[in-house]
Structure formats: structure tokens, C-alpha cells
Design a protein around this motif. Structure first.
Motif, PDB file in Angstrom:
ATOM      1  N   VAL A  82      37.859  50.924  49.107  1.00  0.00           N
ATOM      2  CA  VAL A  82      37.909  49.816  48.150  1.00  0.00           C
ATOM      3  C   VAL A  82      39.023  48.879  48.597  1.00  0.00           C
ATOM      4  O   VAL A  82      40.127  49.335  48.926  1.00  0.00           O
ATOM      5  CB  VAL A  82      38.163  50.313  46.714  1.00  0.00           C
ATOM      6  N   PHE A  83      38.753  47.577  48.622  1.00  0.00           N
ATOM      7  CA  PHE A  83      39.753  46.666  49.164  1.00  0.00           C
ATOM      8  C   PHE A  83      39.729  45.326  48.431  1.00  0.00           C
ATOM      9  O   PHE A  83      38.727  44.932  47.822  1.00  0.00           O
ATOM     10  CB  PHE A  83      39.535  46.455  50.664  1.00  0.00           C
ATOM     11  N   ALA A  84      40.866  44.641  48.488  1.00  0.00           N
ATOM     12  CA  ALA A  84      41.019  43.314  47.893  1.00  0.00           C
ATOM     13  C   ALA A  84      41.909  42.481  48.801  1.00  0.00           C
ATOM     14  O   ALA A  84      42.916  42.974  49.321  1.00  0.00           O
ATOM     15  CB  ALA A  84      41.630  43.414  46.498  1.00  0.00           C
ATOM     16  N   VAL A  85      41.534  41.224  48.991  1.00  0.00           N
ATOM     17  CA  VAL A  85      42.286  40.306  49.850  1.00  0.00           C
ATOM     18  C   VAL A  85      42.389  38.967  49.133  1.00  0.00           C
ATOM     19  O   VAL A  85      41.416  38.478  48.551  1.00  0.00           O
ATOM     20  CB  VAL A  85      41.593  40.104  51.215  1.00  0.00           C
ATOM     21  N   PHE A 116      36.900  40.764  47.113  1.00  0.00           N
ATOM     22  CA  PHE A 116      36.932  42.147  46.624  1.00  0.00           C
ATOM     23  C   PHE A 116      35.711  42.865  47.196  1.00  0.00           C
ATOM     24  O   PHE A 116      34.621  42.283  47.275  1.00  0.00           O
ATOM     25  CB  PHE A 116      36.879  42.204  45.100  1.00  0.00           C
ATOM     26  N   GLY A 117      35.882  44.122  47.580  1.00  0.00           N
ATOM     27  CA  GLY A 117      34.738  44.823  48.134  1.00  0.00           C
ATOM     28  C   GLY A 117      34.925  46.321  48.193  1.00  0.00           C
ATOM     29  O   GLY A 117      36.006  46.855  47.924  1.00  0.00           O
ATOM     30  N   PHE A 118      33.826  47.003  48.535  1.00  0.00           N
ATOM     31  CA  PHE A 118      33.890  48.443  48.775  1.00  0.00           C
ATOM     32  C   PHE A 118      32.853  48.833  49.813  1.00  0.00           C
ATOM     33  O   PHE A 118      31.827  48.158  49.996  1.00  0.00           O
ATOM     34  CB  PHE A 118      33.691  49.249  47.478  1.00  0.00           C
ATOM     35  N   ASN A 119      33.121  49.929  50.511  1.00  0.00           N
ATOM     36  CA  ASN A 119      32.172  50.605  51.390  1.00  0.00           C
ATOM     37  C   ASN A 119      32.083  52.064  50.942  1.00  0.00           C
ATOM     38  O   ASN A 119      33.119  52.706  50.731  1.00  0.00           O
ATOM     39  CB  ASN A 119      32.629  50.589  52.850  1.00  0.00           C
ATOM     40  N   TRP A 120      30.876  52.554  50.805  1.00  0.00           N
ATOM     41  CA  TRP A 120      30.675  53.977  50.508  1.00  0.00           C
ATOM     42  C   TRP A 120      29.712  54.542  51.542  1.00  0.00           C
ATOM     43  O   TRP A 120      28.734  53.885  51.932  1.00  0.00           O
ATOM     44  CB  TRP A 120      30.109  54.177  49.102  1.00  0.00           C
TER      45      TRP A 120
END
Length: 705
Positions: free
Chosen positions: A404-407, A367-371
Motif C-alpha cells: 500500500v503506498f501514497a505519494v 494512492f495505490g495498492f498491489n496484492w
């Protein structure tokens, strides 16, 4: 590209797809034991990056920074030479270049660089609006790099057509305490790097690199001067917690030679355009960047990493000479300047990221995010020989982006892994251009949002074989530069590019005997794109691009990277080969104006290769070669650049403590076009061509202890 060439490329693509599906079952599967085996077969790559690639059902290429120092690396295009699917060229051998991945950015190739997300240690260097206009990573300041093409960059949060490149910085933990690197050669190239690092008893480590690069360039008016400083300090607070601070300073001044007409290219391919000399074209950028990355091992099955970055730049960029118009009328009159351009702006980029990894049963979750937030202030001015000559436009541009992403990498069985995920992106653009004379404000402003799913499979047929495939959605919003250059010249906004990509492939390796092996990574992909953003040179003001959406385009291709080695017992060494093959089919799709024409700028196929003899004592030598197909220069497909083949040679000697190399490029002194500007319809006197590097020789030396 002629119609016959069209058909040949399509036949070649289908042939390669058939070959891909019939590859011998001898690939490496996604286990840690496999990674160890591959390290024996090939080069010792970063273990974490190998595992990430093995769990990705698509095309990913890894680069070892130490191996780059065995040949001449003048710019990022040299570093990306053996990455299939990536087409990267320099207009004069300097840091300024055009690069495209899977057909991204095939428009005004001399100007902006978008479509590929660049990250440094997982933190975005690409601006919040998706542009790499002013900043390219120095490949000699990189320990490893991972090139994830297209939707395979989901693990970095990217959904662009070109994917992402993550550059991993060297530290005192993975480098020698001291190293000196020197590189000199043709066209006045001189570069030096000194690196010093240390590990301390209190779990601290630190490293600093100071570099200087000077080059005259093989074209007139293409001198470059660059100085840089790269530093990082790491602190291991406990067995489960460590943090690292990074600092980068770059001061890069580079003259630009401008583009040539075909007649000028035939007369002297290494001359500069008269407009570039008259307007003193250049791009001068000063950069300061600070960043922090923290890693927490929560337990044996979970970990967290997060980081922050702040980058500030100043840009001084005379790029368009005076455009004069002689108005007819009674009485004497003189030509009047109607357009010239000198960009003088300040840039600030703030970014943050986080990644949480959890292994639970058969699931490997990420799970992650970039801003990111970007601000550009300053203005466009009239250009008078490279000097400011009056403000014409006040610039106040902003952009903000959240990904925002999830793999989930779900092991369904010992042989089958399902990889599925989702990216949600929301990004804002706010362009404020105020005309100084009329005080009129152009304010194209919009928000773009999308949910981008992905699903893929990795199938391990045996302990030595893996096939993969995926279906993924692509999404890319316009950059602020593209909104500024919208052909409508109003406050209307462009649509975001969207598409679906299908990909299949295989990768792995097989050891035939002691020290004899073959490894490969092969992918075939097809993408249907809606609203692709393309631009062309403005015929009324060369150097200025006009941008629009295209209803439907197709991006398809085959990428293959093959490495092999054969033991030569009688001469105490082995033959090693590297072969990178890219086959491209990028075209309009029943466009009302362009029909099914090819998209310009990208060759139909590109082959880079080398064959080296490597002795057991550390000596190596052998030929290198490049084979590049024709490519169109315009959307109307009326004019094309000829295909070309280049021959080179390199040699060197490696020990544990020092290395030396010599590289000869373009031994036959072949004249060719490296990159070009794109037009709607090319004319006989169109000024759009940049010549490639002539015969050159470089030598380098590195010592470390």
C-alpha cells in the motif's frame, strides 16, 4: 578487480559527481510544455510516462518499443542495453538471462532473478514472493517501458533495491491495423510476428499478435523454440470509462548449455558443459495469463484505475546432472548418485492493483495498492538425462504480498516541487518441502512487514533546467527459492533486506539549432544495506545455491544516459549519438569474513554507445560499441573476469510504412565472458563461466499499414 582498479573507479565516481553538479543549466522541467519540447528534441515517447518521469526525483529511463525494432532484439538484455544502472546479459543469447539494477541479485546469477519488480500494464508479473524465475517479458511485445531504478519505483508500489520495470502493451489505439515483423541471422535465429488490430464504431477495439521464434544458439546445446499469442480487447463504455482485457499464451522450450571452466572457455568458448549435455539441461515453460485493466476519469482533477490478473505456468527444468561419489571400502563398489535435480512444478499467480490520482491545488496525489498470491506445487526429482527418475521432494510453497503506498507531488513554487511518500508492505512466505524418503518436512515460514518512507525535491532553476534528489528506504523480503536454499537447510528463515538510499541528479535537454539537440538523465546514488541476501554455488552440488544474510553492504554508483543530434546541412541529415554509462561500487562493509571486498558479478563500469548518421530520407548507419570493466567471480575476490571492448555496426532504412535493418555484433570476434556463477572462493577448475556472443549478423524487416 585489483586495488588499483578500485581506486580508479572511486576517482571516476567523484569526478562524475563533480561533473554532474556542474552540468550546464539546460534541462527540461516538469511541465507539459517541456514534454512537448522534449518530443521535438528526441523521440516521441508516451506522454503519460514522460510526465511520470518528470515528477520523479530520481533515475527513470523510458524505452520506445517501436525504436527497438530498428535493431536486433533477441532477448530482454538487448532491449535494456541503453538503460544505465542495469546490467543484463544472456548466457547463450536466448531468453534466459541475468539482470541486475543498482547491484540487485549479485549472487547465484545463473539461477533466480529477483530484486526487480516486473509489471505489465501496471499489474505485477513478478510473483508474490518477488521472483522472476520463470517469466521474462518479451520486449518485442511492448509498446513502451518505464525503468524506475531503486526507490524511484514507489509510484509502482515497489521498494526493492533494483526498482521496477513497467511494460505497456500495444493496442489497436496506438498501433497500425496490420504489421509483419521478420528477423533472421546468425546462430539459426528466425523469428516472425504478425499483428492485426481494428477499431469498431461501437467504441470497441481489438488486437492480436502471433509470434514464433527459433534459434540454434551460438553455444552447443542452446536451442530454443518459442511460440506466443498476445491479444487485447478494449471497450470504451463512455467518455469517462474504459476497460481492457488481455490474454497471453507462451510456450518456450530452451536448452541450457551450462557453465564452463576457464580451461574449457579457452579451448572452445562456444561448447556446452559436458554435465549440461549429459543431464540434458533445459527450461521449458508454458504460460497462460488473463488480465483486466479499467480506467475511470472521475472529473478533470481525479481518476481511478484498477485491475486483476491470473497467470498459470508449468515448469519442466532439468538443471543438475548426477553427482556421483565413489565410496571407499573393502570389495568392488560402484559410484553412487548422491544428488541430481529436475524441477517439475505448477505455478499459479493471482494479482490485483488500484491507483487513485487526485490533483488538489498545488498537490498531485497518488494512492495505490498491489496484492498478489502465489502457489507452487509439484516436486524435485532425480534427473536422468533430462527425464524424470524418481521423486525426491514434494513442494507445496505459497506466498502472499500486499503493498500500500501514497505519494504527494507538492508544488511549493514555480521552481520547487516536494515529492514525498510512504509504502507499507506485508508479505508472507510458506515453504513446505517434504523429503520423500524420510517424510521429513522443512517448513521455513515467516511474515515480513515494513514502513518505507521517501522524500525528494525537484528544483527547476530556469525554464530549461531541473535538478533532483531524494532520500528513501529500501526493503526486500527473501523469495521462497532463497528460503528453500538457505545454507542452514532447516526451518529457520532469512531476514529481510533493508537499507537507506540517497540520490542526486539532473535530467533534461537543450536545442542548439534546428534539429540539433542534447538530452541527458544523470543520477548518483549511495545505499547502505543491512542483511542483504546473497547466495553462492554449492561446491558439493554444482547448480544448487546456498543462501544467507550479510550484515552490511554498500551499493553506490553513477548512471548517465546522454542523447544528442547535430544537423549536417550539406548532406541533408544529422549525426545522432547515444551514450549509456554506469559506474558501480558495490562492496561488503567491514564484514567479519570478507572485509570491504567488492561484491562479485558486477563490472566496475559499463559503457554502451552508438554514433549514427541519419539522412532526411530515412537511411541510417554507424558504429556501436561496448566497454566493460573487470569483475570478480567470488566473494573472496581471488579471481576476476577480464575487461573487454566490443565493436559493432548497424544500418537501416525507415519509411512511414516499412523498415529494414542490418546489425553486426562483435566485429572483431572478441572472446569474453557474458555472465557467471558466483562462488565463495573460486578454484582453477571452477565451472562458472558463460561465453559471450561471437561475431554475428542479423537482418530484420517490418511492414505496417
Amino acid at each position: 578487480m585489483k586495488k588499483s582498479s578500485h581506486n580508479n573507479i572511486e576517482l571516476l565516481m567523484f569526478t562524475c559527481i563533480g561533473a554532474l553538479l556542474s552540468v550546464p543549466f539546460s534541462t527540461v522541467q516538469a511541465s507539459e510544455s517541456e514534454i512537448e519540447k522534449i518530443e521535438v528534441l528526441g523521440r516521441n515517447m508516451n506522454h503519460k510516462l514522460e510526465l511520470e518521469r518528470a515528477l520523479n526525483p530520481g533515475g527513470v529511463t523510458l524505452i520506445d518499443g517501436d525504436v527497438l525494432k530498428e535493431r536486433n532484439i533477441s532477448n530482454l538484455a538487448d532491449a535494456l542495453r541503453y538503460v544505465p544502472g542495469v546490467w543484463a546479459t544472456s548466457s547463450s543469447g536466448g531468453d534466459g538471462l541475468f539482470f541486475s539494477s543498482r547491484g540487485s541479485n549479485l549472487d547465484a546469477t545463473s539461477y533466480d532473478m529477483n530484486g526487480i519488480k516486473l509489471l505489465q500494464d501496471g499489474l505485477s508479473v513478478t510473483t508474490a514472493d518477488g521472483n522472476n524465475h520463470n517469466r521474462i517479458i518479451d520486449p518485442l511485445a511492448v509498446r513502451f517501458a518505464s525503468v524506475a531504478k531503486g526507490a524511484n519505483a514507489l509510484t509502482y508500489g515497489a521498494s526493492t533495491l533494483g526498482g521496477a520495470i513497467n511494460f505497456v502493451s500495444p493496442t489497436a489505439l496506438n498501433s497500425k491495423p496490420f504489421s509483419l515483423y521478420l528477423n533472421t541471422g546468425s546462430h539459426g535465429l528466425n523469428q516472425a510476428r504478425v499483428t492485426a488490430g481494428a477499431k469498431f464504431d461501437n467504441n470497441l477495439d481489438a488486437q492480436v499478435t502471433v509470434e514464433s521464434k527459433r534459434r540454434d544458439g551460438y553455444r552447443d546445446h542452446s536451442e530454443q523454440e518459442r511460440t506466443g499469442l498476445y491479444a487485447n480487447v478494449g471497450w470504451k463504455l463512455s467518455d469517462n470509462l474504459d476497460t481492457r482485457f488481455f490474454y497471453t499464451y507462451l510456450d518456450n522450450d530452451q536448452e541450457l548449455p551450462g557453465s564452463l571452466t576457464q580451461a574449457e572457455l579457452d579451448e572452445d568458448p562456444n561448447q556446452a558443459a559436458a554435465t549440461a549435455i549429459g543431464g540434458n539441461f533445459q527450461i521449458n515453460v508454458a504460460t497462460h495469463r488473463i488480465a483486466n485493466k479499467t480506467n475511470i476519469t472521475i472529473d478533470k482533477n481525479s481518476s481511478l484505475e484498477f485491475g486483476l490478473s491470473l497467470e498459470k505456468q508449468t515448469l519442466y527444468h532439468p538443471v543438475v546432472d548426477k553427482v556421483l561419489v565413489d565410496f571407499d571400502g573393502p570389495g568392488p563398489n560402484e559410484p553412487v548418485e548422491v544428488f541430481s535435480l529436475l524441477i517439475d512444478t505448477d505455478h499459479q499467480d493471482v494479482g490485483a492493483m488500484a491507483r487513485y490520482n487526485l490533483k488538489s491545488g498545488d498537490h498531485n496525489l497518488l494512492f495505490g495498492f498491489n496484492w498478489a498470491e502465489n502457489e507452487v506445487t509439484g516436486g524435485n526429482l532425480r534427473n536422468d538425462g533430462g527425464q524424470r527418475n524418481g521423486l525426491t521432494t514434494i513442494i507445496e510453497n505459497k506466498a502472499e504480498s500486499l503493498e500500500v503506498f501514497a505519494v504527494d507531488r507538492w508544488s511549493l513554487s514555480e521552481q520547487l516541487t516536494l515529492v514525498y511518500g510512504l509504502q507499507a508492505v506485508n508479505t508472507d512466505r510458506d515453504v513446505r518441502n517434504t523429503d520423500v524418503t524420510s517424510n521429513e518436512l522443512r517448513n521455513p515460514s515467516a511474515s515480513y512487514s515494513s514502513f518505507n518512507p521517501r522524500a525528494g525535491l525537484i528544483f527547476d532553476i530556469s525554464s530549461d533546467v531541473s535538478f533532483f534528489g531524494n532520500v528513501s528506504k529500501l526493503f526486500e523480503a527473501p523469495t521462497n527459492f532463497e528460503l528453500e536454499d538457505d545454507v542452514r537447510a532447516s526451518s529457520e528463515t532469512l531476514d529481510a533486506m533493508e537499507g537507506v538510499m540517497v540520490e542526486i541528479g539532473t535530467r533534461g535537454g537543450h536545442q542548439f539549432a534546428y534539429n540539433s539537440y542534447v538530452t541527458w538523465d544523470i543520477s548518483a546514488y549511495y545505499a547502505s544495506i543491512q542483511d542483504e541476501i546473497l547466495s553462492r554455488d554449492d561446491p558439493a552440488a554444482s547448480g544448487n545455491s546456498l543462501v544467507t544474510n550479510i550484515d552490511d553492504t554498500v551499493h553506490a554508483g553513477i548512471e548517465a544516459l546522454i542523447n544528442g543530434g547535430v544537423e549536417l546541412n550539406k548532406v541533408k541529415g544529422r549525426l545522432e549519438t547515444t551514450l549509456s554509462i554506469s559506474i558501480n561500487k558495490f562492496s561488503f562493509d567491514d564484514d567479519p569474513i570478507y572485509g570491504n571486498n567488492d561484491l562479485p558479478a558486477a563490472p566496475g563500469y559499463v559503457v554502451h554507445g552508438e554514433l549514427l548518421y541519419k539522412s532526411d530520407s530515412g537511411f541510417y548507419l554507424g558504429p556501436t560499441f561496448d566497454i566493460v570493466d573487470e569483475r570478480y567471480v567470488d566473494f573472496a575476490n581471488t579471481t576476476e573476469v577480464d575487461s573487454y571492448s566490443l565493436l559493432g555496426f548497424r544500418a537501416g532504412y525507415n519509411t512511414d510504412d516499412w523498415q529494414v535493418f542490418a546489425e553486426f555484433k562483435n566485429l572483431t570476434d572478441k572472446a569474453y565472458v557474458s555472465n557467471l556463477s558466483v562462488l565463495n572462493i573460486a578454484e582453477i577448475d571452477s565451472r562458472i563461466f558463460n561465453s559471450g556472443e561471437p561475431r554475428s549478423v542479423y537482418v530484420g524487416f517490418q511492414i505496417g499499414f
